[in-house]
Design a protein around this motif. Structure first.
Motif, mmCIF file in Angstrom:
data_model
loop_
_atom_site.group_PDB
_atom_site.id
_atom_site.type_symbol
_atom_site.label_atom_id
_atom_site.label_comp_id
_atom_site.label_asym_id
_atom_site.label_seq_id
_atom_site.Cartn_x
_atom_site.Cartn_y
_atom_site.Cartn_z
ATOM 1 N N LEU A 249 0.848 -1.186 0.000
ATOM 2 C CA LEU A 249 0.000 0.000 0.000
ATOM 3 C C LEU A 249 0.887 1.241 0.000
ATOM 4 N N PHE A 250 0.564 2.180 -0.867
ATOM 5 C CA PHE A 250 1.324 3.430 -0.969
ATOM 6 C C PHE A 250 0.573 4.516 -0.217
ATOM 7 N N GLU A 251 1.145 4.948 0.885
ATOM 8 C CA GLU A 251 0.477 5.909 1.753
ATOM 9 C C GLU A 251 0.219 7.226 1.008
ATOM 10 N N GLY A 252 -1.042 7.626 0.949
ATOM 11 C CA GLY A 252 -1.428 8.871 0.278
ATOM 12 C C GLY A 252 -1.509 8.751 -1.229
ATOM 13 N N GLY A 253 -1.210 7.564 -1.770
ATOM 14 C CA GLY A 253 -1.183 7.386 -3.213
ATOM 15 C C GLY A 253 -2.556 7.499 -3.848
ATOM 16 N N TYR A 254 -2.586 8.082 -5.049
ATOM 17 C CA TYR A 254 -3.825 8.193 -5.820
ATOM 18 C C TYR A 254 -3.969 6.972 -6.742
ATOM 19 N N HIS A 255 -4.852 7.069 -7.713
ATOM 20 C CA HIS A 255 -5.258 5.896 -8.484
ATOM 21 C C HIS A 255 -4.172 5.355 -9.410
ATOM 22 N N GLU A 256 -3.518 6.224 -10.168
ATOM 23 C CA GLU A 256 -2.509 5.768 -11.126
ATOM 24 C C GLU A 256 -1.127 5.862 -10.482
ATOM 25 N N LEU A 257 -0.747 4.823 -9.784
ATOM 26 C CA LEU A 257 0.510 4.843 -9.035
ATOM 27 C C LEU A 257 1.722 5.030 -9.936
ATOM 28 N N LEU A 258 1.637 4.577 -11.179
ATOM 29 C CA LEU A 258 2.768 4.728 -12.102
ATOM 30 C C LEU A 258 2.883 6.158 -12.631
ATOM 31 N N ASN A 259 1.855 6.964 -12.391
ATOM 32 C CA ASN A 259 1.882 8.372 -12.814
ATOM 33 C C ASN A 259 1.697 9.313 -11.626
ATOM 34 N N ASP A 260 2.020 8.839 -10.441
ATOM 35 C CA ASP A 260 1.824 9.616 -9.222
ATOM 36 C C ASP A 260 3.184 9.950 -8.593
ATOM 37 N N LEU A 261 3.157 10.535 -7.419
ATOM 38 C CA LEU A 261 4.392 11.008 -6.794
ATOM 39 C C LEU A 261 5.357 9.870 -6.455
ATOM 40 N N ASP A 262 4.818 8.684 -6.207
ATOM 41 C CA ASP A 262 5.674 7.539 -5.869
ATOM 42 C C ASP A 262 5.900 6.612 -7.056
ATOM 43 N N SER A 263 5.870 7.157 -8.269
ATOM 44 C CA SER A 263 5.964 6.308 -9.459
ATOM 45 C C SER A 263 7.267 5.518 -9.505
ATOM 46 N N LYS A 264 8.378 6.132 -9.133
ATOM 47 C CA LYS A 264 9.664 5.411 -9.177
ATOM 48 C C LYS A 264 9.657 4.249 -8.188
ATOM 49 N N LYS A 265 9.115 4.473 -7.016
ATOM 50 C CA LYS A 265 9.043 3.418 -6.013
ATOM 51 C C LYS A 265 8.178 2.257 -6.514
ATOM 52 N N ALA A 266 7.068 2.600 -7.174
ATOM 53 C CA ALA A 266 6.169 1.566 -7.700
ATOM 54 C C ALA A 266 6.843 0.782 -8.827
ATOM 55 N N LEU A 267 7.496 1.493 -9.730
ATOM 56 C CA LEU A 267 8.182 0.832 -10.845
ATOM 57 C C LEU A 267 9.333 -0.044 -10.354
ATOM 58 N N ASP A 268 10.081 0.451 -9.363
ATOM 59 C CA ASP A 268 11.186 -0.341 -8.807
ATOM 60 C C ASP A 268 10.661 -1.617 -8.151
ATOM 61 N N LEU A 269 9.534 -1.506 -7.473
ATOM 62 C CA LEU A 269 8.935 -2.665 -6.829
ATOM 63 C C LEU A 269 8.543 -3.716 -7.862
ATOM 64 N N ILE A 270 7.886 -3.272 -8.934
ATOM 65 C CA ILE A 270 7.486 -4.190 -10.003
ATOM 66 C C ILE A 270 8.714 -4.817 -10.658
ATOM 67 N N HIS A 271 9.705 -3.988 -10.940
ATOM 68 C CA HIS A 271 10.962 -4.453 -11.545
ATOM 69 C C HIS A 271 11.583 -5.566 -10.717
ATOM 70 N N ASP A 272 11.720 -5.326 -9.429
ATOM 71 C CA ASP A 272 12.401 -6.290 -8.560
ATOM 72 C C ASP A 272 11.571 -7.559 -8.395
ATOM 73 N N TRP A 273 10.247 -7.403 -8.318
ATOM 74 C CA TRP A 273 9.371 -8.563 -8.145
ATOM 75 C C TRP A 273 9.452 -9.483 -9.363
ATOM 76 N N VAL A 274 9.409 -8.907 -10.556
ATOM 77 C CA VAL A 274 9.498 -9.708 -11.772
ATOM 78 C C VAL A 274 10.896 -10.307 -11.902
ATOM 79 N N LYS A 275 11.913 -9.495 -11.626
ATOM 80 C CA LYS A 275 13.291 -9.959 -11.791
ATOM 81 C C LYS A 275 13.576 -11.216 -10.991
ATOM 82 N N THR A 276 13.116 -11.257 -9.749
ATOM 83 C CA THR A 276 13.405 -12.427 -8.907
ATOM 84 C C THR A 276 12.670 -13.678 -9.398
ATOM 85 N N ARG A 277 11.680 -13.498 -10.270
ATOM 86 C CA ARG A 277 10.891 -14.639 -10.742
ATOM 87 C C ARG A 277 11.262 -15.085 -12.145
#
Length: 279
Positions: A249-277
Motif C-alpha cells: 500500500l502506498f500511503e497517500g497514493g492516488y489511483h494511477e501509481l505509475l503516474n503519481d508522486l511515488d511512481s519510481k518506487k512503484a516501478l522499482d517494486l514491479i521491476h524487482d518482483w518480476v526480476k526475482t521470478r
C-alpha cells in the motif's frame, strides 16, 4: 527493441488493436490489461522498465476503448465475461509467440479486476500476476438502491451514461491529469450503465471466489485512491491461497501509481518482483 502493431478479431467479431514491444531475446513475456476509459498506449514507463529486464510486453485496447472502439471510445462492453474471453485468447497467443519462458499478466484498475476474475475463472498457467489499483470492491457507502437498480437500468438503457469519474483523482501531479484529459484516446465522459453493471458483477464474482486465487501475485494500491477501493486489494490478499503473495500500500497514493508522486518506487517494486521470478 521491436515495436509491433496489429489487430485481433474476437470470437464475436470485434477487431481489437494490439501492440507489443519485443527484446531481441526475451527472458519472459507479459500481457498488460489497461483500465477503464484509457488505452494501452499509456504505459511507456512500465514497458521500458520491463523491457530492460528482457520481458516482452504485449497489450491491447479493450472493447469500447482506444483504437479498438468503432468511431470514438465510449467504454462500452456488453459483458465482462466477453472481456475475459479476449484476455484468455490473447494470453494464449502471447505464450505461443514467446514460448518456453515465464509468462506474467498485469492489470490496472478495471484491468486489474478483469485479470483477477480471469485468473479465478480460467485458472491460466502463469508465472505471476501484478494487480495495480484493481477494481475488486465497490466504493464504501455505495447506495444499496443504486446497486439494486443497476441491473434493470443496464438492460433497458445499456448505453445510458450513469457514472462520472473524477480525472483529478488519478494523480497528485497536475501535469499527469492534464495529459489524461488532453488524450483523444481517453474516454472521460460518464460510464455507460451496462459497463458499470458488468463491473459490479465482476467484483462480486472476485469477492465470492477470492479464496481460490493461487498464482504468485503482487498487489499495489494507493491508500487515498478514490476511484477503486483499496479494501478490495486487502480482501484479495487476505483470502488468496497463494503461497507467494505481496500487498504493498502506498500511503497517500492516488489511483494511477505509475503516474503519481511515488511512481519510481512503484516501478522499482514491479521491476524487482518480476526480476526475482525470471532469474
Amino acid at each position: 527493441m521491436n515495436h509491433l502493431e496489429t489487430s485481433y478479431t474476437t470470437q464475436d467479431g470485434l477487431k481489437l488493436y494490439l501492440q507489443a514491444w519485443l527484446p531481441e531475446e526475451p527472458k519472459a513475456s507479459l500481457l498488460l490489461v489497461h483500465g477503464l476509459g484509457e488505452h494501452s498506449g499509456r504505459y511507456d514507463h512500465l514497458v521500458k522498465t520491463l523491457n530492460q529486464l528482457g520481458v516482452a510486453v504485449f497489450t491491447f485496447d479493450g472493447r469500447g476503448h482506444g483504437k479498438s472502439a468503432e468511431g470514438k471510445p465510449d467504454a462500452f462492453f456488453a459483458s465482462y465475461e466477453d472481456y475475459l474471453k479476449d484476455i484468455n485468447s490473447l494470453f494464449e497467443k502471447v505464450k505461443s509467440y514467446v514460448p518456453n519462458v515465464p509468462s506474467f499478466i498485469y492489470g490496472h484498475s478495471m484491468g486489474g479486476g478483469l485479470v483477477a476474475a480471469f485468473v479465478l475463472k480460467y485458472k491460466p498457467e502463469a508465472s505471476g500476476v501484478i494487480l495495480s489499483s484493481a477494481a475488486i470492491k465497490e466504493a464504501e457507502g455505495t447506495s444499496p438502491l443504486l446497486i439494486a437498480s443497476a441491473k434493470w437500468i443496464s438492460k433497458i438503457f445499456p448505453r445510458l451514461k450513469v457514472l462520472a469519474l473524477d480525472a483529478n483523482s488519478i494523480s497528485r501531479i497536475p501535469e499527469e491529469v492534464s495529459k489524461y484529459l488532453d488524450d483523444p484516446l481517453v474516454y472521460t465522459k460518464s460510464i455507460p450503465a451496462r459497463t458499470g453493471y458488468e463491473l459490479l458483477r465482476m467484483t462480486r464474482f472476485i469477492q465470492d471466489s477470492a479464496d481460490e486465487f493461487s498464482l504468485p501475485v503482487l498487489i499495489i494500491h494507493g491508500t487515498d485512491d478514490k476511484l477503486t477501493n483499496p479494501e478490495g486489494s486487502k480482501l484479495l490478499h487476505a483470502k488468496a491461497k497463494s503461497s507467494d503473495k505481496v500487498l504493498q500500500l502506498f500511503e497517500g497514493g492516488y489511483h494511477e501509481l505509475l503516474n503519481d508522486l511515488d511512481s519510481k518506487k512503484a516501478l522499482d517494486l514491479i521491476h524487482d518482483w518480476v526480476k526475482t521470478r525470471i532469474e
